[in-house]
Scaffold this motif. Structure first.
Motif, mmCIF file in Angstrom:
data_model
loop_
_atom_site.group_PDB
_atom_site.id
_atom_site.type_symbol
_atom_site.label_atom_id
_atom_site.label_comp_id
_atom_site.label_asym_id
_atom_site.label_seq_id
_atom_site.Cartn_x
_atom_site.Cartn_y
_atom_site.Cartn_z
ATOM 1 N N GLN A 1 0.845 -1.185 0.000
ATOM 2 C CA GLN A 1 0.000 0.000 0.000
ATOM 3 C C GLN A 1 0.889 1.247 0.000
ATOM 4 O OE1 GLN A 1 -3.227 0.070 -0.380
ATOM 5 N NE2 GLN A 1 -3.371 -2.166 -0.393
ATOM 6 N N PRO A 2 1.067 1.870 -1.150
ATOM 7 C CA PRO A 2 1.935 3.051 -1.195
ATOM 8 C C PRO A 2 1.335 4.239 -0.471
ATOM 9 C CG PRO A 2 0.835 2.724 -3.309
ATOM 10 C CD PRO A 2 0.508 1.518 -2.463
ATOM 11 N N GLU A 3 2.189 5.102 0.024
ATOM 12 C CA GLU A 3 1.755 6.374 0.593
ATOM 13 C C GLU A 3 1.331 7.301 -0.549
ATOM 14 O OE1 GLU A 3 4.822 8.024 3.008
ATOM 15 O OE2 GLU A 3 5.334 6.089 3.921
ATOM 16 N N TYR A 4 0.857 8.494 -0.189
ATOM 17 C CA TYR A 4 0.474 9.458 -1.214
ATOM 18 C C TYR A 4 1.689 9.755 -2.097
ATOM 19 C CZ TYR A 4 -0.976 13.678 -3.608
ATOM 20 O OH TYR A 4 -1.272 14.592 -4.579
ATOM 21 N N SER A 5 1.572 9.433 -3.366
ATOM 22 C CA SER A 5 2.686 9.531 -4.304
ATOM 23 C C SER A 5 2.155 9.273 -5.700
ATOM 24 C CB SER A 5 3.754 8.479 -3.968
ATOM 25 O OG SER A 5 3.180 7.172 -4.061
ATOM 26 N N GLN A 6 3.034 9.354 -6.679
ATOM 27 C CA GLN A 6 2.653 9.011 -8.045
ATOM 28 C C GLN A 6 2.246 7.540 -8.136
ATOM 29 O OE1 GLN A 6 5.777 10.176 -10.774
ATOM 30 N NE2 GLN A 6 5.225 12.340 -10.640
ATOM 31 N N MET A 7 2.891 6.700 -7.376
ATOM 32 C CA MET A 7 2.545 5.288 -7.378
ATOM 33 C C MET A 7 1.117 5.073 -6.894
ATOM 34 S SD MET A 7 4.494 2.065 -5.543
ATOM 35 C CE MET A 7 5.925 2.199 -6.607
ATOM 36 N N LEU A 8 0.727 5.775 -5.828
ATOM 37 C CA LEU A 8 -0.635 5.660 -5.324
ATOM 38 C C LEU A 8 -1.623 6.187 -6.369
ATOM 39 C CD1 LEU A 8 -2.554 4.963 -2.982
ATOM 40 C CD2 LEU A 8 -2.297 7.332 -2.201
ATOM 41 N N ALA A 9 -1.269 7.279 -7.042
ATOM 42 C CA ALA A 9 -2.153 7.836 -8.068
ATOM 43 C C ALA A 9 -2.402 6.817 -9.174
ATOM 44 C CB ALA A 9 -1.541 9.111 -8.643
ATOM 45 N N ALA A 10 -1.341 6.153 -9.627
ATOM 46 C CA ALA A 10 -1.497 5.151 -10.678
ATOM 47 C C ALA A 10 -2.333 3.972 -10.193
ATOM 48 C CB ALA A 10 -0.122 4.670 -11.146
ATOM 49 N N LYS A 11 -2.113 3.562 -8.968
ATOM 50 C CA LYS A 11 -2.850 2.420 -8.434
ATOM 51 C C LYS A 11 -4.345 2.728 -8.340
ATOM 52 C CE LYS A 11 -3.064 -0.836 -4.594
ATOM 53 N NZ LYS A 11 -2.449 -1.328 -3.337
ATOM 54 N N ILE A 12 -4.692 3.891 -7.801
ATOM 55 C CA ILE A 12 -6.108 4.253 -7.662
ATOM 56 C C ILE A 12 -6.742 4.454 -9.029
ATOM 57 C CG2 ILE A 12 -7.699 6.002 -6.795
ATOM 58 C CD1 ILE A 12 -5.744 6.480 -4.484
ATOM 59 N N PHE A 13 -6.033 5.140 -9.916
ATOM 60 C CA PHE A 13 -6.565 5.376 -11.257
ATOM 61 C C PHE A 13 -6.849 4.064 -11.973
ATOM 62 C CE2 PHE A 13 -5.500 5.658 -15.815
ATOM 63 C CZ PHE A 13 -6.570 6.439 -16.241
ATOM 64 N N GLU A 14 -5.903 3.137 -11.927
ATOM 65 C CA GLU A 14 -6.095 1.862 -12.621
ATOM 66 C C GLU A 14 -7.182 1.017 -11.957
ATOM 67 O OE1 GLU A 14 -5.245 0.802 -15.376
ATOM 68 O OE2 GLU A 14 -3.675 2.189 -15.996
ATOM 69 N N ALA A 15 -7.359 1.175 -10.648
ATOM 70 C CA ALA A 15 -8.445 0.447 -9.976
ATOM 71 C C ALA A 15 -9.798 0.922 -10.499
ATOM 72 C CB ALA A 15 -8.346 0.636 -8.471
ATOM 73 N N TYR A 16 -9.945 2.231 -10.667
ATOM 74 C CA TYR A 16 -11.200 2.761 -11.214
ATOM 75 C C TYR A 16 -11.365 2.367 -12.675
ATOM 76 C CZ TYR A 16 -12.713 5.507 -7.209
ATOM 77 O OH TYR A 16 -13.190 5.882 -5.973
ATOM 78 N N ASN B 1 10.797 13.227 -3.553
ATOM 79 C CA ASN B 1 11.519 12.367 -2.609
ATOM 80 C C ASN B 1 10.643 11.203 -2.141
ATOM 81 O OD1 ASN B 1 14.055 13.911 -2.367
ATOM 82 N ND2 ASN B 1 12.727 15.485 -1.493
ATOM 83 N N ILE B 2 9.362 11.485 -1.906
ATOM 84 C CA ILE B 2 8.445 10.417 -1.500
ATOM 85 C C ILE B 2 8.184 9.484 -2.675
ATOM 86 C CG2 ILE B 2 6.110 9.916 -0.686
ATOM 87 C CD1 ILE B 2 6.199 12.526 0.875
ATOM 88 N N ASP B 3 8.066 10.027 -3.875
ATOM 89 C CA ASP B 3 7.893 9.178 -5.059
ATOM 90 C C ASP B 3 9.049 8.195 -5.188
ATOM 91 O OD1 ASP B 3 5.564 10.482 -5.770
ATOM 92 O OD2 ASP B 3 6.556 11.881 -7.125
ATOM 93 N N GLU B 4 10.264 8.703 -5.025
ATOM 94 C CA GLU B 4 11.456 7.858 -5.126
ATOM 95 C C GLU B 4 11.471 6.809 -4.019
ATOM 96 O OE1 GLU B 4 16.330 8.433 -5.209
ATOM 97 O OE2 GLU B 4 15.036 10.020 -4.432
ATOM 98 N N LYS C 1 10.849 1.142 -1.864
ATOM 99 C CA LYS C 1 10.190 0.220 -0.933
ATOM 100 C C LYS C 1 9.449 -0.883 -1.674
ATOM 101 C CE LYS C 1 9.412 3.193 3.116
ATOM 102 N NZ LYS C 1 8.380 3.825 3.986
ATOM 103 N N TYR C 2 8.790 -0.495 -2.752
ATOM 104 C CA TYR C 2 8.024 -1.477 -3.531
ATOM 105 C C TYR C 2 8.938 -2.590 -4.041
ATOM 106 C CZ TYR C 2 5.304 -3.528 -7.329
ATOM 107 O OH TYR C 2 4.662 -4.418 -8.166
ATOM 108 N N TYR C 3 10.062 -2.234 -4.631
ATOM 109 C CA TYR C 3 10.936 -3.253 -5.217
ATOM 110 C C TYR C 3 11.752 -3.991 -4.172
ATOM 111 C CZ TYR C 3 9.949 -2.458 -10.129
ATOM 112 O OH TYR C 3 9.325 -2.418 -11.350
ATOM 113 N N GLN C 4 12.100 -3.332 -3.081
ATOM 114 C CA GLN C 4 12.916 -3.989 -2.056
ATOM 115 C C GLN C 4 12.197 -5.179 -1.433
ATOM 116 O OE1 GLN C 4 13.968 -0.778 0.577
ATOM 117 N NE2 GLN C 4 15.724 -0.140 -0.676
ATOM 118 N N GLN C 5 10.865 -5.142 -1.417
ATOM 119 C CA GLN C 5 10.128 -6.255 -0.821
ATOM 120 C C GLN C 5 10.319 -7.550 -1.596
ATOM 121 O OE1 GLN C 5 5.810 -5.980 -1.088
ATOM 122 N NE2 GLN C 5 5.957 -4.799 -2.991
#
Length: 592
Positions: A361-376, A575-578, A583-587
């Motif tokens: 679950q990403p924090e508020y970032s470009q990643m979160l924007a893409a995730k929510i957009f694609e969910a809709y 910085n949060i986007d980066e 974090k996403y890939y490190q998992q």
């Protein structure tokens, strides 16, 4: 003993590999290392001829009688020009000859040094292909040299059998014959999928493979054959780019999660068939280039040109990707022994990746924007919608969350034109192309500036049904903002602008953080916003600055009626986007 010049030895080895046994050789000093090599190899018969013009026609006579490829080798300068009549005659008879010319280093061309003329392309249209071999300094040069020779010799093997030209620059000293052996290089075999016997040959290679893998790059939207890809994935490992498939794939994440060292061997195929075009994932390209030399690599090409993404292709298949995929799925519609440990190892890795991906679950970032957009986008089930992603970070977000076909300008991979291409698609899809809307900027009464449209045009509003969506980063958007300077654009054009005030992808380049000008000059840090642009071009403007306004903004972007394009600008911290990407890939590093 052979010459110490690597490009000459590569050429000699490949001539033998392709079964070229007859070479007409002419006198000269610059081509002496070539002539020496050819005469030294027991598999090549040399025919010495002094007159180059005659030598070319003698090579043609040999070809006519032997019914096989024949080469002629000359020195630098005017010697090459004397082969033009024979090259033309051979091509027009569809019995082309292979012309090999020695050359001086590029630095000496046109510098009043002896026998120095521009030799690449000197024979013009009378040869189908002309290449200039590099003098290798590293393994990339060696691969390049091999590829150029293979491309040229294959062109001479396929009807209508044109003449071809291989130019070989050679630096001094010329006469060092100190290499005991030639490099062991195999030629790239040309095949035609339309030829039943050659197709059967390829299918047998795939059947015999113990660890086959299909890799699919970008395909056109009409080339997406979902059912065929599904059938293939039931029996063998298939890695798809998101630009080739209508369902979400985890190719980049799986390559990232592969173990190091000897444990990686269990994931390595013994045969790869590559179809389609460009790949976004650099990790995928590096994975293919790191495969053992024994791996069979089959490249499918619709234009018959070799695009050797793996750097050690063994076969070039002329055929359409959609046709090849359909034939493969029919051939392997039943479960085969390919469902081996290799197959299940990749299946287990994909399932592990999928589980971690869905849990993140990403924090508020470009990643979160893409995730929510694609969910809709996924929940709307509107098959009439089309999705255009800009290059750089935008298309990489598509690779993470898109569950549909994605359009992207991957031909050159530049940022220019991404918005314009999507705008053109929106114009094509609009129902009334000729009814241009009259621009009229009218502020609305709002209660929430973050999520409510500020500007509403005149005209009949359109919903987002059958929309063209463009997901784009800030540099790509501002570079191409004049795409909105088109008053025929309507409410079916929806833009998700991801603005973190600079080119965020440059922050992922290891080592660049050491440069003090990374952000200011290279990443082009800025403070620009799209709000004024939307006012100027009469585009409905929405803005998000936190998760709440992001969710509300995406709902409006995907559903609100509007007679003009709608844009949602998502403002994030680079910085949060980066950090979220890391974090996403490190998992996945804990994956086996």
């Amino acid at each position: 003993m052979y010459s110490n010049k690597d490009n000459i030895n590569i050429l000699t080895s490949l001539l033998v590999s392709y079964g070229i046994t007859h070479v007409v050789v002419c006198p000269g000093s610059r081509n002496a290392p070539l002539v020496h090599n050819f005469s030294e190899h027991p598999g090549i018969v040399c025919h010495p001829v002094t007159d180059e013009r005659s030598a070319g026609f003698i090579a043609l006579g040999l070809r006519l009688q032997l019914k096989e490829q024949v080469a002629v080798c000359v020195t630098s300068g005017s010697a090459l020009l004397n082969l033009l009549p024979a090259a033309a005659e051979a091509s027009y008879q569809h019995q082309g000859i292979i012309i090999i010319s020695a050359d001086r280093p590029q630095a000496w061309i046109d510098q009043l040094d002896g026998q120095t003329i521009p030799q690449p392309d000197a024979l013009g249209r009378f040869v189908k292909k002309s290449v200039n071999l590099p003098e290798p300094h590293d393994m990339t040069d060696v691969w390049h040299c091999r590829r150029l020779v293979c491309e040229t010799l294959m062109e001479n093997m396929v009807a209508p059998y044109p003449s071809v030209h291989i130019n070989v620059p050679i630096t001094e000293p010329l006469f060092d014959f100190s290499k005991e052996t030639l490099p062991e290089l195999s030629g790239i075999i040309p095949c035609r999928w339309s030829d039943e016997s050659e197709k059967e040959y390829i299918l047998n290679l795939v059947k015999k493979a113990e660890r086959p893998m299909i890799v699919i790059g970008q395909l056109p939207d009409d080339g997406v054959t979902s059912w065929n890809i599904h059938k293939l994935r039931e029996s063998m490992v298939v890695l798809c780019e998101q630009l080739s498939f209508i369902e979400h794939t985890f190719t980049d994440q799986m390559i990232y999660a592969l173990p190091e060292g000897n444990e990686k061997e269990e994931y390595q195929p013994d045969l790869v068939m590559f179809l389609g075009g460009h790949t976004v994932s650099k990790r995928l390209r590096l994975f293919l280039r790191g495969l053992p030399e024994t791996t069979e690599v089959l490249m499918v090409s619709e234009d018959r040109q070799l695009h050797d993404i793996s750097q050690h292709a063994t076969c070039l298949i002329a055929g359409e990707a959609s046709t090849v995929l359909e034939d493969l799925s029919r051939q392997f519609k039943k479960k085969l022994p390919h469902q081996s440990d290799f197959y299940h190892t990749w299946q287990a890795l994909e399932e592990e990746i999928r589980t971690k991906h869905e849990a993140f679950q990403p924090e508020y970032s470009q990643m979160l924007a893409a995730k929510i957009f694609e969910a809709y986008a996924d929940s709307s089930n509107n098959v009439a919608d089309s999705f255009y992603y800009a290059n750089s970070m935008s298309v990489r977000l598509a690779a993470l969350y898109a569950n549909h076909y994605c359009y992207c300008n991957r031909g050159i991979n530049g940022i220019e034109g991404s918005l314009s291409v999507a705008a053109g698609a929106a114009l094509a899809k609009a129902t009334c192309l000729n009814n241009a809307l009259t621009p009229n900027i009218s502020p609305l009464n709002t209660t929430d500036d973050n999520i409510t449209p500020k500007y509403s045009p005149l005209g009949e509003p359109e919903g987002a049904e059958g929309a063209i969506y463009c997901v784009i980063g800030d540099l790509s958007f501002f570079y191409d903002e004049n795409a909105l300077w088109q008053q025929q654009l309507g409410g079916n054009f929806r833009i998700l602008l991801l603005n973190n005030s600079q080119g965020g992808i440059f922050r992922n380049l290891k080592g660049l953080e050491q440069s003090p000008v990374r952000d200011a000059f290279i990443s082009a840090r800025h403070t620009a916003s799209a709000e004024g642009i939307c006012r100027q071009f009469n585009v409905t403007y929405l803005k998000a600055t936190d998760e709440e306004s992001l969710r509300s903004g995406i709902i409006q972007l995907t559903s609100m009626p509007s007679a003009r394009p709608v844009l949602l600008e998502v403002l994030t911290d680079v910085n949060i986007d980066e950090e979220q990407f890391k974090k996403y890939y490190q998992q996945f590093r804990t994956s086996k």
